[in-house]
Structure formats: C-alpha cells, structure tokens
Design a protein around this motif. Structure first.
Motif: not given
Ligand code: DGT
Ligand code: CA
Ligand code: CA
Length: 571
Positions: A140-163
């Motif tokens: 169950r945890n792995i499935l949740r992890g995959i979901h989290l990853l896909e929700k944000t994948s291809g996106r970077v955190l604000l501080n990285v993009a800001y720099l």
C-alpha cells in the motif's frame, strides 16, 4: 558548470552499488563525494584543470580519477559498465518514496521487476507480500509513493526554478539591445512547484536575442528555435521558454504568459462582456479590432475596470471579483519581514552556531532571530535535554548582552508525543521566549487521533506556534490525516499561531489553507526551519506562499516591531 552533472553520476554509482549489495563504506564514499561537489561554490571544471580535486574534503584518490575522466570527456567508462549490469528503468524505482536499494534489489531478483509500471502491477496483484521484508502495508505504501511521485514528476521545487530563472535573467540582461524582460508563468506566481520556466522579453533584435539566449552556458539542448519563441533544456533538466514580443504588446503578453490559465480564461470572458477582446497582443475593441492598450499590465487591468492584481494572486480564487470591486487586500511585501522564528543551531541538528546565525541575521537586516532547536525525545535530531536547554538560555542571554542591534529569542521546537503531551515540562517551557510544537514521529495515526493529538498540544498554555501544521513533504510525503478545520478553529481558541514553514519542500501551511485560516481569524508566523545559514533565504518562499494565501502585513507576526512581538509572546 558541470557540478550537478558530476554529482548526479556519483549518486547513481552509489545507488547501483547498493543494489548490487556492495559494502556500506564503498557506496558511502561516492555519496560523500557527490554531496561535496553538489555544494561547492566553485566550478568543478576549474578545480580539475588546476589539479585540486585531491584537496576536496571526502574525495579519495579513486573517485578523484573518475571525476577527472567525467569532467574531461563527459563520460565515465566505469559508470557505463556498471549501468549495463542492470535494466534501464531500475534506478527510477529508487525515486519512489520509501523504497531503498535493498528492496529494489529484492524486487528485481525475486520478481523480475524493472520499472515503475511493473511494480505498480505487482503491488495491485498482491505479489510483494510474500517476499522477505515486505508485507501488505508495504504494498500500500509503495502504491501511495508511486502516486505522489507521478503527481509531482516533471516539476521542480520553487527554490530550484527560482535560482535557475534569476541566473538566466541576469545573463539575458547583459544583452544590450533588450528593452524589457521579466519572468512569467508559474514562477512569477511563485507556485510551490514549477513545470517549466517562462521568460518574456521585448527587443527590436529578436534574432540576435535568440542567438544569445541559446548560448547560455547551462543549456544542455535546444528544443526549438524561432523568432518569437525558443525553448531550451538546462543541464539540470529544467525547460525554459523565451518569448520575444513588441513593446506595444509587452504588458498584454506578460499578463497572458503569467497565467494562470484559469485566471486568463476568466479575464477574457470579462473583456468580452465589456465589449473588448483580450489576447497576448493587447486589448482590442471587439467590433473594430482597434488596439486599445497593451504596453503594461496595469493598463490592461485598469481598462477592464479592475485594480492591478499581484501575480501571486492570479489563480482564479476570487481575485478578479475583488479587483472589479476594488476590494483586493494589500498583501504582505517581501521586505516586510523583520526576522525568522524557526532556526536550528548546533545545539541540536543545525550546522551553525548561534553566533554565526546571529551575524547572518544581522547581515540580512533582521531585527530579531528566533532559535528553535529540537526537544529531548527526538534523539536522531540531537534533541536537547532540559538541563541543556537551560544552558542554552544562558548562552543566548550572553549573546544578547553583546548585541544591541538585534534581539535573539530563545525558543524550542517541542515534540508533541503520540498521546498529545509535550516533550518538556511546563517549568522549562515557561522560561522560553517562544514555544513551537510539532509532530516528528508516529505520522500514521488516524484522523481523529491525530487531530486530537495536535489540539492537545495547542491547549498547553505555554505554546505559541504550531510548526509545519500538516506535515506534508512535497513529492515525498502526504499530509498527516488531520481535520484541518478543527485545527484552525482550535488555533483561534487557544491563541496559537499557525506556521507557514518556508522550507521549499514543506511550504506548510499551503496557500489554500492559509487563506482559510485568515478567513477564520487566525494569525500566522513565518519560519524557515533553517538547519544552516544557507537556508535563511528560504524566507522569500514562505512570504510568497503567504502572498498566495492573501495575507496582509498585519496577519503575520514576523512583520511586527520586536517590542510588540515580545509583548504578544508574553501573554
Ligand atoms: P507550469 O509551467 O506547469 O508550472 O505552469 P504555467 O502556469 O507556467 O503554465 P505554462 O508554462 O504551460 O504556460 C504559461 C502561461 O501561458 C500560463 O500560466 C497561462 C498561459 N497559457 C498557456 N496555455 C494557455 C491556454 O491554453 N489558455 C490560456 N488562456 N492561457 C494559457
Ligand atoms: Ca511554465
Ligand atoms: Ca511554458
């Protein structure tokens, strides 16, 4: 600079060696070297050229040679060979939260799983629960992890993009035939994650500007090159789009490309209702197509009968209606903040001494700085015993005597234990200038219990702030199961301020909950959760989130004069 590229290869080697089952010391050496290079403020290419790799801390002879090969040839024979021993997608499994090399190796050896899709299927089919070290909960945890990853994948955190965005913009400004330039898109709106970077410019020399744009040293690949739009991929994987427009369209284009899309759709329908047509070229008369305005964003908004809307508010969450009635709040400014409450020092798991932190806070121009180290039961973060905390109070008193231009506040980030009690006695808590409470263990309680646990903590009379109220880590961990409405109401009743934690992978509370808290009459407090002085500048991302949550200066404790803050905290 190739620093990140070199560090990434070293990290991958460590991961592959781990999967292979190599001894800990060998893989650790690669990680230490990777970390050193990632954090260098000097170009690794220069260090290699000047034969100084050996002098880098934590980089031994073998790894030095590999770094040299990598920098000089762009490739590493050893890495290529190692990589071929495993299927292509295997490393991607490691980016799933909670899945380490040992588990990945077992999934590969026992079930032949080589990529995320195969893993998802195996979890759904219940194939993992029979393996050693796995169970139904892991599935169950792995499935949740995959979901989290896909929700944000291809996106970077604000501080990285800001720099990335700021550095690129500084480079572009050196092109002398540029007229105007601005960041646009989600970065200008300061969203918590960024898909791609958008930059807008106006210039009479678009061809030359585009040529200059693609010559930026951090460009890995040019994806598309035209007169009005060019896209590149940076070495860190971030895509950047540059658009060049004429002066008369610059404001309309900036408005359009800042978005959000939902904001734009609503803007356009208002324009049509009022007899106009709005697009990235300007505001036009609907019937005659005559150009009306478009040089600045202000012109566009004002001509549509609205006050100017700050980029952070443009999410179609009521800002257009408010602007039409001239009822937008005057949101907090980036220079309104006078200090930080959430800084860890060497007393617990921070890497700088209080004195170093204070010196840096003075350089930033803060009038106060709050030191909040972990409490005693948090052993992994070197939480302070009550005796040590008393010593720390004395040290801060000494530091305060030496400094007239800044006030150092002694606080704590006190753990809320699973039963809702706090990790320090009241006798100690009452000696502190301020008390943060927060959850740091046993994250997986059910909603009712977790909500009760947090509210119990807030009911303690010495508590001032609730740290990172939902506990989410962007892309890595979902919020705890909590009833946020109940927590917000309890915050009002107990006079507890909710934190906007400014650390880029937290930004917790988020914009939507902040707005909600404000509407319910709750005040907020900003803290960076800095574990090193290099984190103090994360404050900007917390302020951005406050702005996105419609906060005004008066809603945020950090904007008050220190005398008033001390009075409020004493109550
Ligand atoms: P991101 O890159 O996913 O973090 O988010 P944005 O907001 O930067 O989106 P992006 O890069 O796709 O587009 C930049 C802006 O261009 C966007 O905020 C609004 C505008 N835009 C893009 N596509 C559309 C569209 O289909 N309709 C309208 N009205 N505007 C659009
Ligand atoms: Ca974008
Ligand atoms: Ca874009």
């Amino acid at each position: 600079m190739k620093n990140q590229f070199v560090a990434d290869v070293l990290y991958k080697i460590a991961d592959l060696l781990d999967i292979k089952g190599e001894i800990y010391f060998k893989t650790r050496a690669y990680r230490v070297a990777a970390q050193t290079i990632e954090n260098l403020d000097e170009d690794i290419e220069i260090i290699v050229r000047e034969n100084r790799i050996g002098s880098l801390p934590g980089v031994g002879e073998g790894i030095s040679k590999k770094i040299r090969e990598l920098v000089e040839t762009g490739k590493l024979e050893y890495f290529e060979r190692l990589r071929k021993e495993f299927p292509e997608g295997l490393l991607s499994l490691l980016s799933i939260p909670g899945l380490g090399p040992r588990k990945v190796a077992s999934l590969y050896k026992n079930l032949g799983i080589t990529n995320i899709d195969e893993l998802r299927k195996a979890c759904i089919d219940g194939k993992l629960r029979d393996l050693d070290g796995f169970g139904e909960i892991t599935e169950r945890n792995i499935l949740r992890g995959i979901h989290l990853l896909e929700k944000t994948s291809g996106r970077v955190l604000l501080n990285v993009a800001y720099l990335d965005g700021n550095n690129y913009q500084e480079y572009l400004k050196k092109f002398d035939r540029i007229d105007k330039i601005s960041i646009a898109g989600s970065l200008r709106r300061m969203r918590e994650t960024i898909g791609d970077l958008d930059i807008l410019a106006s210039s009479d020399y678009p061809d030359e500007l585009m040529d200059y744009f693609v010559k930026y040293p951090d460009v890995q690949r040019v994806l598309l090159k035209g007169r009005t739009k060019t896209s590149v991929l940076l070495k860190d994987g971030v895509q950047v789009d540059l658009r060049v427009v004429g002066k008369e369209s610059y404001g309309a284009a900036l408005q359009y490309f800042t978005g959000s899309k939902e904001h734009n759709v609503h803007m356009r329908s208002i324009a049509i209702k009022k007899g106009f047509k709005l697009n990235e070229y300007g505001l036009f008369d609907k019937k005659t197509d005559k150009y009306i305005v478009g040089r600045t964003e202000e012109e566009v908004y004002n001509r549509l009968g609205m006050s100017y809307i700050e980029p952070e508010l443009r999410e179609n969450r009521g800002e257009i209606e408010a602007a039409l009635e001239n009822k937008l709040p005057r949101i907090i400014e980036y220079d309104d903040v006078k200090g930080d409450f959430h800084v860890h020092s060497t007393w617990s798991d921070g890497s700088d001494t209080i004195e170093t932190i204070v010196d840096n806070a003075k350089k930033i121009g803060y009038s106060f700085i709050g030191i909040a180290d972990h409490s005693q039961s948090l052993k992994i973060a070197r939480g302070l015993s009550e005796e040590k905390l008393i010593k720390k109070i004395a040290e801060i008193e000494r530091i305060n005597k030496k400094n007239n231009d800044i006030r150092v506040l002694c606080g704590t980030e006190c753990d809320i234990k699973p039963d809702g009690s706090l990790d320090y006695s009241k006798n100690v808590l009452k000696k502190l200038d301020f008390v943060y409470i927060g959850i740091h263990s046993k994250f997986k309680m059910n909603k009712k219990e977790m909500t009760r646990r947090i509210i119990s903590g807030m009911e303690n009379e010495y508590v001032d702030f609730l740290a990172h109220p939902t506990g989410r880590l962007i892309g890595r961990r979902d919020p705890y199961e909590i009833d946020i409405e109940q927590i917000i109401d309890a915050a009002r009743e107990t006079n507890t301020l909710l934190e906007i934690n400014a650390f880029p992978d937290r930004l917790d509370l988020n914009d939507i909950n902040i707005k909600f808290a404000k509407e319910r009459g709750v005040k907020l407090v900003l803290g960076t959760d800095a574990h090193s002085i290099s984190h103090l500048h994360f404050m900007r991302f917390g302020i951005a989130t406050a702005r996105r949550g419609w906060l005004e200066k008066k809603d945020v404790l950090n904007t008050y004069p220190i005398k008033e803050i001390e009075k409020i905290l004493q109550k």
